[in-house]
Design a protein around this motif. Structure first.
Motif, PDB file in Angstrom:
ATOM      1  N   LEU A  72      18.906 -10.794  12.874  1.00 22.50           N
ATOM      2  CA  LEU A  72      19.971  -9.948  12.342  1.00 22.50           C
ATOM      3  C   LEU A  72      19.826  -8.485  12.763  1.00 22.50           C
ATOM      4  CD1 LEU A  72      19.904 -11.406   8.705  1.00 22.50           C
ATOM      5  CD2 LEU A  72      21.392 -12.124  10.583  1.00 22.50           C
ATOM      6  N   GLY A  73      18.806  -8.182  13.554  1.00 25.61           N
ATOM      7  CA  GLY A  73      18.607  -6.804  14.002  1.00 25.61           C
ATOM      8  C   GLY A  73      18.290  -5.853  12.867  1.00 25.61           C
ATOM      9  N   LEU A  74      17.590  -6.338  11.845  1.00 28.92           N
ATOM     10  CA  LEU A  74      17.300  -5.503  10.674  1.00 28.92           C
ATOM     11  C   LEU A  74      16.231  -4.455  10.956  1.00 28.92           C
ATOM     12  CD1 LEU A  74      17.010  -8.365   8.040  1.00 28.92           C
ATOM     13  CD2 LEU A  74      18.832  -6.660   8.146  1.00 28.92           C
ATOM     14  N   THR A  75      16.314  -3.383  10.195  1.00 33.06           N
ATOM     15  CA  THR A  75      15.266  -2.368  10.198  1.00 33.06           C
ATOM     16  C   THR A  75      14.596  -2.431   8.826  1.00 33.06           C
ATOM     17  OG1 THR A  75      16.626  -1.011  11.627  1.00 33.06           O
ATOM     18  CG2 THR A  75      14.826   0.107  10.476  1.00 33.06           C
ATOM     19  N   TYR A  76      13.262  -2.353   8.822  1.00 29.25           N
ATOM     20  CA  TYR A  76      12.560  -2.414   7.537  1.00 29.25           C
ATOM     21  C   TYR A  76      11.782  -1.139   7.259  1.00 29.25           C
ATOM     22  CZ  TYR A  76      13.080  -7.567   7.592  1.00 29.25           C
ATOM     23  OH  TYR A  76      13.552  -8.843   7.616  1.00 29.25           O
ATOM     24  N   LEU A  77      11.883  -0.680   6.021  1.00 33.26           N
ATOM     25  CA  LEU A  77      10.892   0.258   5.497  1.00 33.26           C
ATOM     26  C   LEU A  77       9.994  -0.609   4.628  1.00 33.26           C
ATOM     27  CD1 LEU A  77       9.729   3.067   5.027  1.00 33.26           C
ATOM     28  CD2 LEU A  77      11.365   3.385   3.184  1.00 33.26           C
ATOM     29  N   PHE A  78       8.792  -0.852   5.118  1.00 31.34           N
ATOM     30  CA  PHE A  78       7.902  -1.838   4.508  1.00 31.34           C
ATOM     31  C   PHE A  78       6.825  -1.103   3.711  1.00 31.34           C
ATOM     32  CE2 PHE A  78       4.436  -4.948   4.571  1.00 31.34           C
ATOM     33  CZ  PHE A  78       5.097  -6.153   4.383  1.00 31.34           C
ATOM     34  N   ILE A  79       6.946  -1.186   2.375  1.00 33.31           N
ATOM     35  CA  ILE A  79       6.007  -0.490   1.496  1.00 33.31           C
ATOM     36  C   ILE A  79       4.912  -1.466   1.092  1.00 33.31           C
ATOM     37  CG2 ILE A  79       5.769   0.611  -0.762  1.00 33.31           C
ATOM     38  CD1 ILE A  79       8.680   1.553  -0.484  1.00 33.31           C
ATOM     39  N   ALA A  80       3.665  -1.075   1.256  1.00 34.03           N
ATOM     40  CA  ALA A  80       2.578  -2.006   0.958  1.00 34.03           C
ATOM     41  C   ALA A  80       1.297  -1.270   0.682  1.00 34.03           C
ATOM     42  CB  ALA A  80       2.375  -2.958   2.132  1.00 34.03           C
ATOM     43  N   HIS A  81       0.351  -1.953   0.051  1.00 34.44           N
ATOM     44  CA  HIS A  81      -0.972  -1.343  -0.060  1.00 34.44           C
ATOM     45  C   HIS A  81      -2.010  -2.137   0.739  1.00 34.44           C
ATOM     46  CE1 HIS A  81      -1.092  -4.239  -3.464  1.00 34.44           C
ATOM     47  NE2 HIS A  81      -2.286  -4.448  -2.966  1.00 34.44           N
ATOM     48  N   ASP A  82      -1.603  -3.301   1.266  1.00 37.21           N
ATOM     49  CA  ASP A  82      -2.538  -4.139   2.016  1.00 37.21           C
ATOM     50  C   ASP A  82      -2.544  -3.717   3.486  1.00 37.21           C
ATOM     51  OD1 ASP A  82      -3.841  -6.098   3.485  1.00 37.21           O
ATOM     52  OD2 ASP A  82      -3.091  -7.740   2.265  1.00 37.21           O
ATOM     53  N   LEU A  83      -3.620  -3.050   3.876  1.00 36.80           N
ATOM     54  CA  LEU A  83      -3.656  -2.499   5.234  1.00 36.80           C
ATOM     55  C   LEU A  83      -3.683  -3.574   6.307  1.00 36.80           C
ATOM     56  CD1 LEU A  83      -5.790  -0.191   3.536  1.00 36.80           C
ATOM     57  CD2 LEU A  83      -4.699   0.872   5.465  1.00 36.80           C
ATOM     58  N   ARG A  84      -4.294  -4.725   5.988  1.00 37.21           N
ATOM     59  CA  ARG A  84      -4.353  -5.797   6.984  1.00 37.21           C
ATOM     60  C   ARG A  84      -2.936  -6.266   7.318  1.00 37.21           C
ATOM     61  NH1 ARG A  84      -8.949  -8.917   3.441  1.00 37.21           N
ATOM     62  NH2 ARG A  84      -7.584  -8.180   1.813  1.00 37.21           N
ATOM     63  N   LEU A  85      -2.133  -6.359   6.255  1.00 36.75           N
ATOM     64  CA  LEU A  85      -0.769  -6.831   6.418  1.00 36.75           C
ATOM     65  C   LEU A  85       0.080  -5.811   7.161  1.00 36.75           C
ATOM     66  CD1 LEU A  85       0.987  -9.188   5.572  1.00 36.75           C
ATOM     67  CD2 LEU A  85       1.568  -7.920   3.505  1.00 36.75           C
ATOM     68  N   GLY A  97       5.991   1.232   8.186  1.00 37.38           N
ATOM     69  CA  GLY A  97       5.148   0.958   7.019  1.00 37.38           C
ATOM     70  C   GLY A  97       4.818   2.215   6.247  1.00 37.38           C
ATOM     71  N   LEU A  98       4.882   2.102   4.915  1.00 42.98           N
ATOM     72  CA  LEU A  98       4.462   3.192   4.039  1.00 42.98           C
ATOM     73  C   LEU A  98       3.312   2.627   3.220  1.00 42.98           C
ATOM     74  CD1 LEU A  98       5.680   6.021   3.734  1.00 42.98           C
ATOM     75  CD2 LEU A  98       7.164   5.116   1.955  1.00 42.98           C
ATOM     76  N   VAL A  99       2.088   3.117   3.463  1.00 42.22           N
ATOM     77  CA  VAL A  99       0.933   2.555   2.754  1.00 42.22           C
ATOM     78  C   VAL A  99       0.227   3.622   1.935  1.00 42.22           C
ATOM     79  CG1 VAL A  99       0.368   0.700   4.348  1.00 42.22           C
ATOM     80  CG2 VAL A  99      -0.655   2.933   4.699  1.00 42.22           C
ATOM     81  N   GLY A 100      -0.557   3.145   0.996  1.00 34.37           N
ATOM     82  CA  GLY A 100      -1.326   4.048   0.154  1.00 34.37           C
ATOM     83  C   GLY A 100      -1.655   3.332  -1.138  1.00 34.37           C
ATOM     84  N   GLU A 101      -2.557   3.930  -1.910  1.00 34.44           N
ATOM     85  CA  GLU A 101      -2.995   3.274  -3.124  1.00 34.44           C
ATOM     86  C   GLU A 101      -2.014   3.517  -4.263  1.00 34.44           C
ATOM     87  OE1 GLU A 101      -7.475   2.559  -3.071  1.00 34.44           O
ATOM     88  OE2 GLU A 101      -7.269   4.686  -2.689  1.00 34.44           O
ATOM     89  N   SER A 102      -2.184   2.766  -5.355  1.00 34.63           N
ATOM     90  CA  SER A 102      -1.186   2.832  -6.416  1.00 34.63           C
ATOM     91  C   SER A 102      -1.080   4.258  -6.949  1.00 34.63           C
ATOM     92  CB  SER A 102      -1.508   1.854  -7.533  1.00 34.63           C
ATOM     93  OG  SER A 102      -2.845   1.955  -7.892  1.00 34.63           O
ATOM     94  N   GLY A 103       0.145   4.643  -7.197  1.00 37.08           N
ATOM     95  CA  GLY A 103       0.398   5.971  -7.743  1.00 37.08           C
ATOM     96  C   GLY A 103       0.585   7.060  -6.702  1.00 37.08           C
ATOM     97  N   CYS A 104       0.508   6.705  -5.417  1.00 38.57           N
ATOM     98  CA  CYS A 104       0.604   7.757  -4.394  1.00 38.57           C
ATOM     99  C   CYS A 104       2.055   8.144  -4.117  1.00 38.57           C
ATOM    100  CB  CYS A 104      -0.106   7.342  -3.109  1.00 38.57           C
ATOM    101  SG  CYS A 104       0.731   6.048  -2.199  1.00 38.57           S
ATOM    102  N   GLY A 105       3.017   7.377  -4.628  1.00 44.36           N
ATOM    103  CA  GLY A 105       4.409   7.789  -4.504  1.00 44.36           C
ATOM    104  C   GLY A 105       5.277   6.911  -3.614  1.00 44.36           C
ATOM    105  N   LYS A 106       4.802   5.734  -3.231  1.00 44.80           N
ATOM    106  CA  LYS A 106       5.561   4.863  -2.332  1.00 44.80           C
ATOM    107  C   LYS A 106       6.863   4.385  -2.964  1.00 44.80           C
ATOM    108  CE  LYS A 106       2.210   1.829  -2.159  1.00 44.80           C
ATOM    109  NZ  LYS A 106       1.288   2.419  -3.134  1.00 44.80           N
ATOM    110  N   THR A 107       6.764   3.841  -4.185  1.00 44.38           N
ATOM    111  CA  THR A 107       7.957   3.316  -4.848  1.00 44.38           C
ATOM    112  C   THR A 107       8.951   4.430  -5.135  1.00 44.38           C
ATOM    113  OG1 THR A 107       6.768   1.453  -5.792  1.00 44.38           O
ATOM    114  CG2 THR A 107       8.750   2.152  -6.956  1.00 44.38           C
TER     115      THR A 107
END
Ligand SMILES: Nc1ncnc2c1ncn2[C@@H]1O[C@H](COP(=O)(O)OP(=O)(O)O)[C@@H](O)[C@H]1O
Ligand SMILES: Nc1ncnc2c1ncn2[C@@H]1O[C@H](COP(=O)(O)OP(=O)(O)O)[C@@H](O)[C@H]1O
Ligand code: SF4
Ligand SMILES: [Mg+2]
Ligand SMILES: [Mg+2]
Lengths: 336, 291
Positions: B202-215, B43-53
């Motif tokens: 499918l044995g996938l690996t995810y880089l999951f970008i989000a701002h919702d910490l609960r999720l 997971g890559l989390v942080g508020e908008s504009g922090c550089g995730k995208t």
């Protein structure tokens, strides 16, 4: 004009708002909606998108536009039925006695006026201040709404502000006439959590200092749990459950409320979330019986007949609570 | 375990305030490094504009990184020429946040899912048709809806179309950039469950970008918290959420509204003005914080 002390500030009684669909059918987006907000109280209105929350808010303010119209009900605010008032009487209430903060600040804020001009204009229109005094009060309201450097911000246009600042400016605008009721429709949905927390703190402070009543519309159950005294859960245009927020969230009576709580991350063990099957149908696609029936895990044969009426919930603490579900109507064929 | 993806010292600078203005540059991504292990959800989390995208786009080289390395399965993507990059990209795909704008509105759902197969010249016409039907089934879409246009689908269904398209080339890594942020919680839960089912199948690996910490807590194995272009903390999800070490992480967690009054904590403000970038150091096993 003042209400008697025990009458609620706002009482919506059996409101029905319909839209005429392109195929000519009139379909209710808010149906048999009854709710009460007492002075100083916060009522949370929750439900997935398309449940009728915004239509309910717009109806209360008499801002529903064609092809929508209110066909039934009463909206008693401070002792007067808003549905019987003419447009000039309404203008004296809207923005003055009832403030509102809508989901999309760019819609509610006028792009061609500065923030300060818009607040000053509201004060002037309602005869609360004029000229230089109005401009000075506008700055004070921006300061009260935690807008940093309000003297400078007052001279800026909505598009020059960040989302969080625009939302604060909206709140200043909604509160500047010191209304007794404020309706906020998803006031923090587009904001980051830390900004959301600041806006909610701000609303709490102003609510306490001004004695505001709040109708808080959101789809975030966490926000409602932290802000509201009572909660109304809406689905398919109807309020399906209502009661004190702590009781409703602790022992939800309606399968939809249970479903909404269960899908929150962290509410189930393990990785999987408990989803509600299906999606909210579009207007005109709801079934004739209980609107939630196609998605309901507890559905009974009677559920497909006619929509269930409102009763007290069975099997949970029922004081001050109501629910619209056959499970709570043994006599009608529900399990009870 | 050898990481599937290794991001080292990645930097992306944008010119400030539009072209022609000599306003200097903004470091949208400021020297970040992390590993993603095979089969995990990072997971890559942080508020908008922090550089995730920006980070996600630099990894895929949808935008060119200013500097740094992106090593995927042992190859530095940042150094590949166009042809090799195109081949490498088959194995690493992206799902976007907005199910409304990320699908071409003039293409039918089936064509959207088939397009990557055509671009990479895979299969005959019939084979591709069969593959599209299979992909529709895989993501829980009715194959009868293949010739509908995006606007005829709900938000959740549109995310499924985006996911079917991302899966078309059998990638091993999917970068999911806020894949459920625009959806209602109920539909969000459906899509998140689907992502997890597909990962298991499918044995996938995810880089999951989000701002919702609960999720993020719910779905991720390990999490990195970004602030102003930098990673300020990273740890296994449970560790991060129970023992946040960086003041900013603590602030973020304290701001999440809680349904259960028993979970509520005092809000912790963060002194943004006083923030100073610092190097990460290990504060507990596999737990790093810039403190
Ligand atoms: N102007 C309109 N014309 C037709 N249908 C509308 C209009 N406004 C709202 N609706 C429909 O009414 C229903 C309830 O909408 P809304 O009150 O906006 O839901 P919510 O705010 O709970 O997301 C939805 O099906 C919506 O599409
Ligand atoms: N194409 C661009 N040109 C200039 N600045 C950009 C561009 N894309 C992103 N940025 C800036 O980079 C920073 C990080 O943006 P982004 O990666 O989109 O953040 P996030 O996804 O975490 O919200 C922001 O300050 C943003 O304004
Ligand atoms: S009335 Fe029937 S279908 Fe509707 S919520 Fe209750 S049990 Fe479910
Ligand atoms: Mg709404
Ligand atoms: Mg982003």
């Amino acid at each position: 004009m003042n209400s008697t002390s025990d009458a609620p500030l706002l009482r919506v009684d059996r409101l029905r708002t319909v839209f005429t669909l392109p195929d000519g059918r009139d379909v209710a987006a808010a149906d048999d909606v009854s709710l009460v907000v007492s002075a100083g109280e916060t009522l949370g209105l929750v439900g997935e998108s398309g449940s009728g929350k915004s239509v309910t808010a717009l109806s209360i303010l008499r801002l529903v536009m064609p092809p929508g119209r209110i066909t039934q009900g009463e909206i008693i605010f401070d002792g007067r039925d808003l549905l019987t008032l003419d447009e000039s009487e309404l203008r004296a209430i809207r923005g003055r006695r009832i403030g509102f903060v809508f989901q999309e600040p760019m819609v509610a804020l006028n792009p061609v006026y500065t923030i300060g001009q818009q607040i000053a204009e509201t004060l002037t229109v309602h005869g609360l201040a004029h000229g230089r005094a109005a401009r000075a009060r506008a700055i004070e309201w921006l300061r009260a709404a935690c807008v940093p450097d309000p003297e400078r911000r007052a001279g800026e246009y909505p598009h020059q502000l960040s989302g969080g600042l625009r939302q604060r400016a909206m709140i200043a605008l909604a509160l500047c006439a010191e209304p007794s009721l404020v309706i906020t429709d998803e006031p923090t949905t587009a904001l980051d959590v830390t900004v959301q927390a600041e806006i909610l703190d701000l609303l709490r402070e102003l609510r306490a200092s001004l004695g505001l009543a709040l109708l808080l519309i959101t789809h975030d159950l966490g926000v409602v749990a932290e802000m509201a005294d009572r909660v109304a859960v809406m689905y398919g245009g109807r309020i399906v459950e209502e009661g004190p927020v702590a009781d409703v969230f602790k022992t939800p009576a309606h399968p939809y409320t249970r479903g909404l709580l269960a899908c929150l991350p962290g509410s189930a063990d393990g990785r999987r979330l408990t989803a509600i099957a299906g999606t909210v149908p579009s207007l005109g696609q709801f079934p004739p019986g209980c609107a939630f029936a196609p998605r309901c895990v507890d559905r009974l044969p009677v559920c497909d007949t006619i929509p269930p009426g409102v009763t007290a919930p069975i099997g949970v603490e029922s004081a001050g609570r109501s629910v619209r579900c056959y499970l709570h109507q043994p006599a009608a064929g529900g399990r009870g | 375990m050898t990481p599937l993806l290794q991001v080292s010292h990645l930097v992306k600078e944008f010119r400030r305030g539009g072209w022609l203005r000599s306003g200097g540059t903004v470091r949208a991504v400021d020297d970040i490094s992390f590993d993603v292990r095979p089969g995990e959800t990072f997971g890559l989390v942080g508020e908008s504009g922090c550089g995730k995208t920006t980070t996600g786009r630099c990894i895929l080289r949808l935008i060119e990184p200013t500097s740094g390395q992106v090593i995927f399965k042992g190859t530095d993507l940042a150094a590949l020429n166009a042809g090799d990059l195109r081949r490498a990209r088959r194995d690493l795909q992206i799902v976007f946040q907005d199910p409304y704008s990320s699908l071409n509105p003039r293409m039918r759902a089936g064509a959207i899912v088939e397009e990557p197969l055509i671009i990479h010249r895979i299969g005959t016409r019939e084979e591709r048709k069969a593959r599209v039907a299979e992909l529709f089934g895989l993501v829980g879409l009715d194959p009868a809806q293949i010739s509908k246009f995006p606007h005829e689908f709900s938000g959740g269904q549109r995310q499924r179309i985006g996911l079917a398209r991302a899966l078309a080339l059998n990638p091993s890594l999917i970068i999911a950039d806020e894949p459920v942020s625009a959806l209602d919680v109920s539909v969000q839960a459906q899509v998140v469950n689907l992502l997890q089912d597909l990962q298991a199948r499918l044995g996938l690996t995810y880089l999951f970008i989000a701002h919702d910490l609960r999720l993020v807590r719910q779905v991720c194995d390990r999490v990195a918290v970004m602030y102003r272009g930098r990673i300020v903390e990273s740890a296994p999800a449970n560790e991060l959420f129970t023992n946040p070490a960086h003041a900013y992480t603590q602030t973020l967690l304290s701001a999440v509204p809680r349904v259960d009054p028993a979970d509520r904590t005092e809000r912790i403000p963060f002194a943004h003005e006083a923030y100073q970038p610092m190097a990460l150091r290990e504060v507990a096993p596999d737990h790093f914080a810039a403190i």
